[in-house]
Enzyme design. Structure first.
Site, short mmCIF file in Angstrom:
data_model
loop_
_atom_site.label_atom_id
_atom_site.label_comp_id
_atom_site.label_asym_id
_atom_site.label_seq_id
_atom_site.Cartn_x
_atom_site.Cartn_y
_atom_site.Cartn_z
N THR B 49 -59.54 -19.69 -36.77
CA THR B 49 -59.29 -19.02 -38.05
C THR B 49 -59.20 -20.11 -39.11
OG1 THR B 49 -56.87 -19.18 -38.01
CG2 THR B 49 -57.84 -17.34 -36.80
N CYS B 50 -58.92 -19.73 -40.35
CA CYS B 50 -58.86 -20.78 -41.38
C CYS B 50 -57.63 -21.67 -41.21
CB CYS B 50 -58.91 -20.17 -42.77
SG CYS B 50 -57.76 -18.85 -43.00
N ASN B 51 -56.66 -21.21 -40.45
CA ASN B 51 -55.45 -22.02 -40.27
C ASN B 51 -55.34 -22.71 -38.92
OD1 ASN B 51 -54.33 -21.59 -42.78
ND2 ASN B 51 -53.42 -19.65 -42.16
N HIS B 101 -46.47 -20.24 -27.40
CA HIS B 101 -47.21 -20.50 -28.63
C HIS B 101 -48.17 -19.34 -28.95
CE1 HIS B 101 -49.23 -22.74 -31.77
NE2 HIS B 101 -50.39 -22.42 -31.21
N SER B 111 -47.80 -18.45 -38.39
CA SER B 111 -48.77 -18.44 -39.50
C SER B 111 -48.24 -19.19 -40.71
CB SER B 111 -49.06 -17.00 -39.92
OG SER B 111 -49.61 -16.30 -38.86
N ALA B 193 -59.94 -13.43 -66.98
CA ALA B 193 -60.65 -13.46 -65.69
C ALA B 193 -59.97 -14.40 -64.71
CB ALA B 193 -62.09 -13.88 -65.93
N GLY B 194 -58.66 -14.56 -64.86
CA GLY B 194 -57.93 -15.46 -63.97
C GLY B 194 -57.98 -14.99 -62.52
N GLU B 195 -57.86 -15.95 -61.62
CA GLU B 195 -57.98 -15.63 -60.19
C GLU B 195 -56.88 -14.65 -59.73
OE1 GLU B 195 -57.86 -17.93 -55.97
OE2 GLU B 195 -58.15 -19.14 -57.76
N MET B 196 -55.67 -14.88 -60.24
CA MET B 196 -54.55 -14.02 -59.87
C MET B 196 -54.80 -12.58 -60.31
SD MET B 196 -51.49 -14.88 -58.51
CE MET B 196 -50.54 -16.19 -59.26
#
Lengths: 293, 426
Positions: B49-51, B101, B111, B193-196
């Site tokens: 995964t990405c993590n 784990h 996570s 158009a901010g990401e948030m």
């Protein structure tokens, strides 16, 4: 067996449900909603049995249920309110709506106990239909006004705290502001319509009787004031730009309730609606002023 | 039976390392096939995964189990990277630590955002891929089934996943939900158009929002975003009119001064609408004059307000941590006990078989002598029953000890001792 059911039975159930709901604010209680629901069901069963027995008494020969005095009228009103409270709890089980609705149910029951003990409405005759419409529409108006007061108070609390600080998980959880505003508007309009029907049917009822029309009588003046006030409030809401804002509507429906308390008190202490010269009790055999507690 | 885990996660490896080792679905399949050819008796599941990039391995016996460093080296070399460089951030766990784990990972306790909901699906997906190429068999089946049980228990028995911790999710699921019951009939205005803001818009669309207006100083940017979200682009000049008639405004411009001033906004509201309005000002510096929040039926929330809710929720999740880890420990104990019980099954069977063989031989010898002396059938039957009781009584204490220590480290030693003492051979 039904004669054994007293006001205390359901009053105690409602009170216990209210206390239990208050307890949920203190600590985490599992199954809390179902306990409230159970207590309300118990109260409603007792309340229904009480109404069934006492509303039949004046005419034990099998006549349909008849509301015959202010006490029975208020008890019927508190019963409808209790049913609505029950349905609203089922719709919003995670919220504390009953904390606001149950005090209203208890208040209407309390008014009945304090002021509605004596006197009897007239029955039969050519004006019976108008009398029935007048009584029922005012009963509906009372229910909507009382309900509106609870929703108005909820709106003001919810709106006040949303203004002050961010949301998140709160102990006192209330329905969304949108729902509360919708209910407030509904109650405002329904009250105006029911009061209009009640007021007009009251005038027609008065015209059909042989007695002179006493405009200055306290009960009539108070009802007219309430009708005028709620009609103006409803029209204001309809004709203002868009809508007049949730907080203002909430304040109006709460004000409606305060006015209703004054009106009901005026009606019950006056001789409005009661048959002249007849002071028998609502339960037939009981003495005037005696209520089945 | 030995278990192991080798991998790199957000705890020890930076994103630059993790992205060099990340596996796409096809790569993961290819890697598992190659691994299966190298170690055919070892079961393996690869979670990427990405993590985290982690490989879980298991075998029936220590002899069949590969060295964990070789497993890690295999993963690194699959990407043609240097093990000497990437091996520094490697994490290696064995047996109960590896199992614990996995349980923590599946329950989203390991996570980056504790309690996030996606990881369980990713774990299940990794297991499914391994099953498809028969890299995961009975051992992994038991392990991942149990990991799913742990994750479900943690979700159902604790509040760890019930509270949101990201600003956009809190804005929609906790703040906006206090105002609105539904979003499909609400007029929503996105300023900037901010990401948030766009992320919040995604949550709103997921919640049912349909009537969305987007305004930006650059109309072309507004049009581009409007296409992406099936929204309506508006000119910047329409800002006040649109904000005044909206039910919900989300603002995330990069402006250095407030773009919504109180006086103009008050005038616009008087002419357009006066219903309750929720404004989420997610910009820093703020986009909306704070005095706007003082207007009747206007509820203004800034980034700080939302952050407060997020912090409270993170705190609330942390309070649930002991309860969640307790569930993990309970399930780990149960899993180890069951696993040990399964592992000791063949040895116990051999022990019983051996005892039965000895008993049958001795009984046969004795009965033939007794029959020659004219002992009746009833007496022979009683002797047979006595032999049965004797065998059961002799075997009961060692087997009970084995059962009692099923969830401890002594179990393997006891099992080994049993094999040696009774000379049990495969």
């Amino acid at each position: 067996m039904l004669s054994g059911v007293t006001v205390s039975c359901f009053l105690f159930s409602y009170l216990l449900a209210l206390v239990w709901e208050a307890v949920r604010l203190i600590g985490k209680r599992t199954g809390r909603t179902w306990i409230t629901v159970f207590l309300l069901i118990a109260g409603l069963v007792a309340h229904a049995s009480f109404l069934y027995y006492h509303l039949r008494l004046p005419d034990a020969a099998g006549a349909p249920l008849a509301i015959n005095n202010w006490f029975q009228w208020s008890m019927a009103g508190s019963f409808i309110l209790a049913i609505l409270c029950f349905l609203l709890i089922l719709r919003n089980p995670q919220t504390s709506v009953s904390l606001f609705l149950l005090p209203v149910v208890l208040s209407v029951t309390g008014i009945a106990l304090v002021f509605g003990g004596s006197g009897s409405f007239g029955a039969g005759g050519s004006a019976a239909a108008w009398r029935w419409i007048h009584g029922i529409s005012l009963l509906i108006a009372t229910v909507f006004i009382s309900l509106g007061a609870a929703f108005g108070a909820m709106y003001l609390v919810q709106s006040g705290r949303l203004k002050r600080r961010p949301g998140g998980q709160r102990k006192l959880r209330l329905p969304a502001l949108e729902f509360l505003q919708r209910m407030n508007r509904w109650c405002l309009f329904a009250t105006a319509v029911a009061l209009a029907v009640g007021f007009v049917s009251g005038i027609l009822l008065q015209l059909q009787t042989d007695q002179p029309f006493r405009w200055w009588e306290g009960g009539i003046v108070a009802t007219a004031a309430l009708f005028l006030w709620s009609s103006l409030a409803a029209m204001w809401e309809v004709f203002s730009t868009g809508s007049m804002g949730g907080r203002r509507v909430a304040r109006l429906v709460v004000a409606n309730f305060l006015l209703l308390v004054v009106v009901l008190t005026a009606l019950m202490v006056s001789s409005h609606g009661l048959q002249e010269g007849r002071q028998d009790s609502p339960t037939g055999g009981q003495q005037a002023g005696e209520v089945p507690r | 039976m030995p278990w192991g885990m080798v991998g790199w996660s957000h705890h020890h490896a930076p994103v630059e390392v993790r992205e060099r080792l990340a596996f796409s679905k096809d790569q993961a399949q290819q890697a598992l096939e190659q691994f299966g050819q190298l170690y055919p008796e070892t079961e393996a599941v690869l979670l990427s995964t990405c993590n985290r990039v982690e490989m879980y391995v298991a075998a029936e016996s220590p002899e069949q189990f590969p060295p964990l460093e070789s497993v890690a080296r295999f993963l690194v070399e699959f990407h043609e990277e240097s093990f000497e460089e990437l091996g520094k951030q490697l994490r290696v766990l064995r047996d109960d630590q590896a199992i614990r784990h996995l349980f923590m990972v599946a329950a989203a306790l390991d996570s980056m955002v504790i309690g996030e909901a996606q990881i369980l699906a990713q774990v299940k997906q990794a297991y499914d891929h391994a099953c498809q190429i028969a890299s995961a068999r009975s051992l992994m089946h038991q392990l991942f089934q149990r990991a799913t049980v742990v994750a479900r228990r943690v979700t159902n028995e604790t509040d760890i996943q019930k509270r949101r911790v990201s600003i956009p999710s809190v804005a929609v699921s906790e703040i906006a939900a206090e105002f609105f019951e539904r979003f499909d009939d609400k007029r929503i205005l996105l300023i900037g158009a901010g990401e948030m803001g766009t992320e919040t818009l995604r949550y709103l669309i997921d919640a049912g929002a349909r009537r969305i207006d987007i305004t930006n100083r650059s109309l072309s940017k507004a049009e581009q975003l409007a296409r992406e979200f099936a929204a309506r682009p508006l000119c910047w000049d329409d800002l006040y009119a649109a904000a005044a008639s909206a039910d919900l405004v989300v603002s995330t411009t990069g402006a250095s001064e407030p773009v919504v001033q109180v006086e103009e906004f008050r005038k616009a509201r008087t002419t357009h609408h006066a219903g309750p309005l929720l404004i989420l000002d997610l910009a820093v510096p703020r986009d909306v004059d704070p005095q706007v929040g003082q207007l009747a039926d206007v509820y203004l929330y800034t980034l700080d307000d939302l952050q407060q809710v997020c912090d409270r929720n993170v705190e609330a999740r942390q309070k649930e941590w002991p309860k969640a880890t307790q569930i993990v420990e309970q399930e780990l104990k149960k899993f180890l006990a069951e696993s040990a019980h399964r592992a000791s099954g063949p040895t116990i069977q051999r022990l019983r078989r051996q005892a039965e063989t000895i008993k049958a031989e001795e009984l046969k010898r004795l009965l033939s002598r007794l029959e020659a002396r004219g002992v009746d059938g009833q007496a022979c039957k009683e002797i047979e029953q006595a032999f049965d009781r004797l065998v059961n009584k002799l075997l009961h204490p060692p087997l009970k000890s084995l059962r009692d220590h099923a969830d401890t480290h002594h179990h393997a030693t006891l099992l080994d001792a049993l094999r040696h003492l009774f000379q049990l051979k495969d």
